[in-house]
Write a protein that holds these residues in place. Structure first.
Motif, PDB file in Angstrom:
ATOM      1  N   ASP A 173     -12.712  17.267  -0.919  1.00 28.19           N
ATOM      2  CA  ASP A 173     -13.082  16.150  -1.786  1.00 28.19           C
ATOM      3  C   ASP A 173     -12.164  16.065  -2.997  1.00 28.19           C
ATOM      4  OD1 ASP A 173     -13.885  18.446  -3.020  1.00 28.19           O
ATOM      5  OD2 ASP A 173     -15.930  17.763  -3.473  1.00 28.19           O
ATOM      6  N   ARG A 174     -10.973  16.661  -2.889  1.00 31.76           N
ATOM      7  CA  ARG A 174     -10.034  16.632  -4.000  1.00 31.76           C
ATOM      8  C   ARG A 174      -9.495  15.216  -4.232  1.00 31.76           C
ATOM      9  NH1 ARG A 174      -5.877  21.126  -2.053  1.00 31.76           N
ATOM     10  NH2 ARG A 174      -6.142  19.849  -0.170  1.00 31.76           N
ATOM     11  N   LEU A 175      -9.203  14.922  -5.489  1.00 30.61           N
ATOM     12  CA  LEU A 175      -8.606  13.636  -5.831  1.00 30.61           C
ATOM     13  C   LEU A 175      -7.202  13.568  -5.259  1.00 30.61           C
ATOM     14  CD1 LEU A 175      -8.556  10.984  -7.486  1.00 30.61           C
ATOM     15  CD2 LEU A 175      -7.702  12.332  -9.416  1.00 30.61           C
ATOM     16  N   ARG A 176      -6.876  12.466  -4.597  1.00 23.70           N
ATOM     17  CA  ARG A 176      -5.551  12.270  -4.001  1.00 23.70           C
ATOM     18  C   ARG A 176      -4.848  11.127  -4.727  1.00 23.70           C
ATOM     19  NH1 ARG A 176      -5.259  14.748   1.040  1.00 23.70           N
ATOM     20  NH2 ARG A 176      -3.582  13.361   1.713  1.00 23.70           N
ATOM     21  N   ILE A 177      -3.686  11.435  -5.280  1.00 25.92           N
ATOM     22  CA  ILE A 177      -2.905  10.460  -6.031  1.00 25.92           C
ATOM     23  C   ILE A 177      -1.618  10.171  -5.279  1.00 25.92           C
ATOM     24  CG2 ILE A 177      -1.777   9.931  -8.227  1.00 25.92           C
ATOM     25  CD1 ILE A 177      -3.573  12.016  -9.547  1.00 25.92           C
ATOM     26  N   ALA A 178      -1.382   8.910  -4.925  1.00 24.94           N
ATOM     27  CA  ALA A 178      -0.132   8.502  -4.283  1.00 24.94           C
ATOM     28  C   ALA A 178       0.782   7.898  -5.337  1.00 24.94           C
ATOM     29  CB  ALA A 178      -0.403   7.492  -3.175  1.00 24.94           C
ATOM     30  N   ILE A 179       1.997   8.436  -5.442  1.00 21.71           N
ATOM     31  CA  ILE A 179       2.989   7.896  -6.373  1.00 21.71           C
ATOM     32  C   ILE A 179       3.879   6.954  -5.574  1.00 21.71           C
ATOM     33  CG2 ILE A 179       4.840   8.469  -7.979  1.00 21.71           C
ATOM     34  CD1 ILE A 179       3.533  11.208  -8.330  1.00 21.71           C
ATOM     35  N   ILE A 180       3.800   5.664  -5.883  1.00 19.78           N
ATOM     36  CA  ILE A 180       4.468   4.646  -5.078  1.00 19.78           C
ATOM     37  C   ILE A 180       5.461   3.868  -5.945  1.00 19.78           C
ATOM     38  CG2 ILE A 180       2.512   4.429  -3.497  1.00 19.78           C
ATOM     39  CD1 ILE A 180       1.655   1.929  -4.987  1.00 19.78           C
ATOM     40  N   GLY A 181       6.326   3.103  -5.287  1.00 19.83           N
ATOM     41  CA  GLY A 181       7.270   2.288  -6.031  1.00 19.83           C
ATOM     42  C   GLY A 181       8.585   2.133  -5.297  1.00 19.83           C
ATOM     43  N   ARG A 182       9.480   1.354  -5.899  1.00 15.43           N
ATOM     44  CA  ARG A 182      10.793   1.111  -5.313  1.00 15.43           C
ATOM     45  C   ARG A 182      11.640   2.382  -5.331  1.00 15.43           C
ATOM     46  NH1 ARG A 182      13.200  -1.804  -8.823  1.00 15.43           N
ATOM     47  NH2 ARG A 182      11.477  -2.060 -10.278  1.00 15.43           N
ATOM     48  N   PRO A 183      12.716   2.408  -4.553  1.00 18.18           N
ATOM     49  CA  PRO A 183      13.574   3.601  -4.550  1.00 18.18           C
ATOM     50  C   PRO A 183      14.207   3.852  -5.917  1.00 18.18           C
ATOM     51  CG  PRO A 183      14.052   2.186  -2.664  1.00 18.18           C
ATOM     52  CD  PRO A 183      13.141   1.411  -3.562  1.00 18.18           C
ATOM     53  N   ASN A 184      14.399   5.128  -6.212  1.00 16.34           N
ATOM     54  CA  ASN A 184      15.167   5.569  -7.368  1.00 16.34           C
ATOM     55  C   ASN A 184      14.532   5.220  -8.711  1.00 16.34           C
ATOM     56  OD1 ASN A 184      17.424   7.158  -7.918  1.00 16.34           O
ATOM     57  ND2 ASN A 184      18.631   5.397  -8.540  1.00 16.34           N
ATOM     58  N   THR A 203      17.879  13.557  -6.121  1.00 10.76           N
ATOM     59  CA  THR A 203      19.279  13.248  -6.399  1.00 10.76           C
ATOM     60  C   THR A 203      19.294  11.867  -7.028  1.00 10.76           C
ATOM     61  OG1 THR A 203      19.812  12.072  -4.362  1.00 10.76           O
ATOM     62  CG2 THR A 203      19.953  14.480  -4.301  1.00 10.76           C
ATOM     63  N   GLU A 204      20.455  11.466  -7.532  1.00  7.65           N
ATOM     64  CA  GLU A 204      20.532  10.137  -8.144  1.00  7.65           C
ATOM     65  C   GLU A 204      20.751   9.043  -7.122  1.00  7.65           C
ATOM     66  OE1 GLU A 204      24.706  11.901  -8.287  1.00  7.65           O
ATOM     67  OE2 GLU A 204      22.617  12.545  -8.356  1.00  7.65           O
ATOM     68  N   ILE A 205      20.804   9.382  -5.823  1.00  8.01           N
ATOM     69  CA  ILE A 205      20.997   8.396  -4.764  1.00  8.01           C
ATOM     70  C   ILE A 205      19.643   7.853  -4.344  1.00  8.01           C
ATOM     71  CG2 ILE A 205      21.912   8.003  -2.446  1.00  8.01           C
ATOM     72  CD1 ILE A 205      23.775  10.397  -2.921  1.00  8.01           C
ATOM     73  N   SER A 206      19.512   6.525  -4.308  1.00  4.77           N
ATOM     74  CA  SER A 206      18.219   5.942  -3.979  1.00  4.77           C
ATOM     75  C   SER A 206      17.872   6.191  -2.526  1.00  4.77           C
ATOM     76  CB  SER A 206      18.230   4.439  -4.262  1.00  4.77           C
ATOM     77  OG  SER A 206      19.136   3.785  -3.401  1.00  4.77           O
ATOM     78  N   GLY A 207      16.558   6.236  -2.240  1.00  2.10           N
ATOM     79  CA  GLY A 207      16.085   6.375  -0.867  1.00  2.10           C
ATOM     80  C   GLY A 207      16.133   7.795  -0.348  1.00  2.10           C
ATOM     81  N   THR A 208      16.189   8.795  -1.225  1.00  2.85           N
ATOM     82  CA  THR A 208      16.289  10.179  -0.768  1.00  2.85           C
ATOM     83  C   THR A 208      15.039  10.608  -0.013  1.00  2.85           C
ATOM     84  OG1 THR A 208      17.657  10.666  -2.686  1.00  2.85           O
ATOM     85  CG2 THR A 208      16.743  12.538  -1.509  1.00  2.85           C
ATOM     86  N   GLU A 223      -8.335  20.771  -8.729  1.00  2.08           N
ATOM     87  CA  GLU A 223      -7.196  20.596  -7.838  1.00  2.08           C
ATOM     88  C   GLU A 223      -6.985  19.116  -7.523  1.00  2.08           C
ATOM     89  OE1 GLU A 223      -7.265  22.894  -4.314  1.00  2.08           O
ATOM     90  OE2 GLU A 223      -6.742  24.767  -5.333  1.00  2.08           O
ATOM     91  N   ILE A 224      -5.740  18.683  -7.646  1.00  5.55           N
ATOM     92  CA  ILE A 224      -5.362  17.300  -7.374  1.00  5.55           C
ATOM     93  C   ILE A 224      -4.233  17.310  -6.352  1.00  5.55           C
ATOM     94  CG2 ILE A 224      -4.405  15.177  -8.352  1.00  5.55           C
ATOM     95  CD1 ILE A 224      -5.588  16.026 -11.050  1.00  5.55           C
ATOM     96  N   VAL A 225      -4.346  16.473  -5.321  1.00  3.85           N
ATOM     97  CA  VAL A 225      -3.303  16.357  -4.304  1.00  3.85           C
ATOM     98  C   VAL A 225      -2.373  15.217  -4.703  1.00  3.85           C
ATOM     99  CG1 VAL A 225      -2.783  15.932  -1.879  1.00  3.85           C
ATOM    100  CG2 VAL A 225      -4.841  17.211  -2.508  1.00  3.85           C
ATOM    101  N   LEU A 226      -1.083  15.535  -4.852  1.00  9.29           N
ATOM    102  CA  LEU A 226      -0.071  14.534  -5.177  1.00  9.29           C
ATOM    103  C   LEU A 226       0.674  14.141  -3.913  1.00  9.29           C
ATOM    104  CD1 LEU A 226       1.502  16.053  -8.422  1.00  9.29           C
ATOM    105  CD2 LEU A 226      -0.261  14.296  -8.264  1.00  9.29           C
ATOM    106  N   VAL A 227       0.878  12.857  -3.741  1.00 10.18           N
ATOM    107  CA  VAL A 227       1.628  12.344  -2.598  1.00 10.18           C
ATOM    108  C   VAL A 227       2.837  11.596  -3.138  1.00 10.18           C
ATOM    109  CG1 VAL A 227       1.557  10.967  -0.507  1.00 10.18           C
ATOM    110  CG2 VAL A 227      -0.519  12.093  -1.316  1.00 10.18           C
ATOM    111  N   ASP A 228       4.030  12.184  -2.957  1.00 12.89           N
ATOM    112  CA  ASP A 228       5.280  11.549  -3.370  1.00 12.89           C
ATOM    113  C   ASP A 228       5.796  10.770  -2.177  1.00 12.89           C
ATOM    114  OD1 ASP A 228       7.805  10.892  -4.276  1.00 12.89           O
ATOM    115  OD2 ASP A 228       8.633  12.863  -3.823  1.00 12.89           O
ATOM    116  N   THR A 229       5.826   9.454  -2.279  1.00  6.80           N
ATOM    117  CA  THR A 229       6.118   8.621  -1.118  1.00  6.80           C
ATOM    118  C   THR A 229       7.545   8.123  -1.108  1.00  6.80           C
ATOM    119  OG1 THR A 229       5.397   6.631  -2.280  1.00  6.80           O
ATOM    120  CG2 THR A 229       3.740   7.805  -1.008  1.00  6.80           C
ATOM    121  N   ALA A 230       7.978   7.729   0.075  1.00  8.82           N
ATOM    122  CA  ALA A 230       9.289   7.092   0.194  1.00  8.82           C
ATOM    123  C   ALA A 230       9.273   5.759  -0.531  1.00  8.82           C
ATOM    124  CB  ALA A 230       9.613   6.879   1.673  1.00  8.82           C
ATOM    125  N   GLY A 231      10.418   5.388  -1.124  1.00  2.00           N
ATOM    126  CA  GLY A 231      10.501   4.123  -1.848  1.00  2.00           C
ATOM    127  C   GLY A 231      10.369   2.935  -0.915  1.00  2.00           C
TER     128      GLY A 231
END
Length: 434
Positions: A173-184, A203-208, A223-231
């Motif tokens: 039941d942990r909080l899940r946070i998705a970090i979303i947005g455009r590349p880079n 890296t400084e290259i977009s779309g990594t 405890e918080i679950v972080l989700v780092d998503t593709a741009g």
């Protein structure tokens, strides 16, 4: 849970094996080498045993390429974390120099290493797999990840080599946070700063980042679950299959999270693509927050943030209830406000308004501002009740449900927000005949 790491040079079928073992399509599969750039976690259930498995980018020793160097670091981190290592090789190409170099590294590992000779799709190839014994690692398992042959024996051996099985975990039941947005815009940088470790390749290259990466941070004892998503890019720019499937992964991450944090680049501002993604998260009834990153690069005075936020709210229109934060992942400026806001939003999503108080407020507002007529008949709202939380749903009982048009629905929603909060939380209003 115990962890099994899948490693090997590029394009030997690690992601296909990962998908086969986890019975999913979580990892992107493509015949282009280097598609899997970050570590990707999944769960395997076999013969009553449960363990995690991690898919890694292709290991390329001594490469000067920045992506390959970063992938190599990711593999080394996975090796440090793993209880069992699956070293994937390709029967169709035989033993390569890279296989030899990686085997030399794995022979020093203080944990079980199993050689998985992939693409052994027929009897001839299964015999040819024996040449991999020269790597000096055992046991050896000829398998075909694409059709599943040989994977049962492999899983039996993995289970036997794992440490004792812990007690089954409680419901998550942990909080899940998705970090979303455009590349880079700094999604991976923000994730790494919150975690305090290099969890995603930066890296400084977009779309990594092409896959969605999950990690856990403990904040104020929770405890918080972080989700780092593709741009996510504009649809017309999604020309590669890999980019297309990355967009699908991000949509899935939004679907599975509780709170979606849209990250903007302060030097670029809010674009139409950002609004589209935010509306997508709103349609899925997720908590919503906008974090303006790279705020350290903006020349500002005491009114800059207020004016910047006002411009965002003017463009958002019906999404003006979304809070706006100003942060810098590089300097760590106010980054923990992202977690504070997400936690507050989770509480707002679970909030329940007493029916008596809800009707006291709304019926008085309705009496001051009646709904428009519908087919020359007056529209009357009898009463309202909150029928669900997380996400909040409010039911209105009326003699003419179709007579409550969108402008009046917005009026009712604004009244609920004005009196009861729900900042950053999409509300659902349903109208039933009474």
């Amino acid at each position: 849970m115990p962890l099994v790491a899948i490693v090997g040079r590029p394009n030997v079928g690690k992601s296909t094996l990962f998908n086969r073992l986890t019975e999913s399509r979580t990892s992107i599969v493509h015949d282009e080498p280097g598609v899997t750039r970050d570590r990707l976690y999944g769960t395997v259930l076999w013969s009553g045993h449960t363990f995690d498995v991690v898919d890694t980018g292709g290991y390329v020793p001594h490469s000067a390429d920045r992506f390959e160097a970063a992938i190599r670091e990711q593999v080394e981190i996975a090796l440090d974390e793993a209880d069992v290592i699956l070293f994937v090789v390709d029967v169709t190409t035989g033993v390569t120099d890279i296989d030899q170099e990686m085997a030399a590294l794995l022979r020093k590992a203080e944990r079980p290493v199993m050689v998985v000779a992939n693409k052994a799709d027929n009897e001839q190839r299964r015999w040819e797999a024996s040449e991999f014994y020269q790597l000096g690692l055992e046991p050896l398992f000829p398998v075909s990840a694409i059709n599943g042959s040989g994977t049962g024996d492999l899983l039996d051996a993995v289970v036997a080599a794992l440490p004792p099985q812990p007690a089954p975990p409680a419901p998550d039941d942990r909080l899940r946070i998705a970090i979303i947005g455009r590349p880079n815009v700094g999604k991976s940088s923000l994730t790494n700063q919150l975690l305090g470790e290099e969890r995603s390749i930066v890296t400084e290259i977009s779309g990594t980042t092409r896959d969605a990466i999950h990690a856990t941070v403990k904040y104020h004892g929770q405890e918080i679950v972080l989700v780092d998503t593709a741009g996510l890019r504009k649809r017309r720019r999604v020309t590669e299959n890999v980019e297309f499937y990355s967009a699908l992964r991000t949509e899935r991450a939004i679907r599975e999270c509780d709170v979606a944090v849209l990250l903007l680049d302060a030097t670029q501002g809010l674009e139409q693509q950002d609004i589209r993604v935010l509306k997508q998260a709103e349609a899925m009834k997720k908590g919503l927050c906008i974090a303006v990153n790279k705020w350290d690069l903006v020349e500002k005075d005491t009114h800059t943030a207020r004016a910047y936020e006002q411009r965002i709210k003017e463009r958002l229109k019906t999404l003006d209830y979304v809070p706006v934060l100003f942060i810098s992942a590089l300097t760590r400026q106010r980054i923990h406000r992202v977690l504070d806001t997400a936690l507050a939003m989770a509480e707002e999503r679970r909030k329940r308004v007493p029916t008596s108080r809800l009707n006291e407020v709304l019926l008085a507002a309705i009496a001051r501002h009646h709904p428009p007529m519908y087919r020359n008949r007056p529209v009357k709202i009898k009463y309202a009740a909150q029928i669900r939380t997380a996400p909040p749903v409010f039911a209105f009982f009326t003699n003419q449900p179709r007579g409550i048009r969108e402008p009046y629905q917005r009026f009712l929603e604004n009244q609920i927000r004005r009196h009861f909060g729900f900042e950053g939380v999409p509300l659902t209003l349903v109208f039933k005949a009474k």
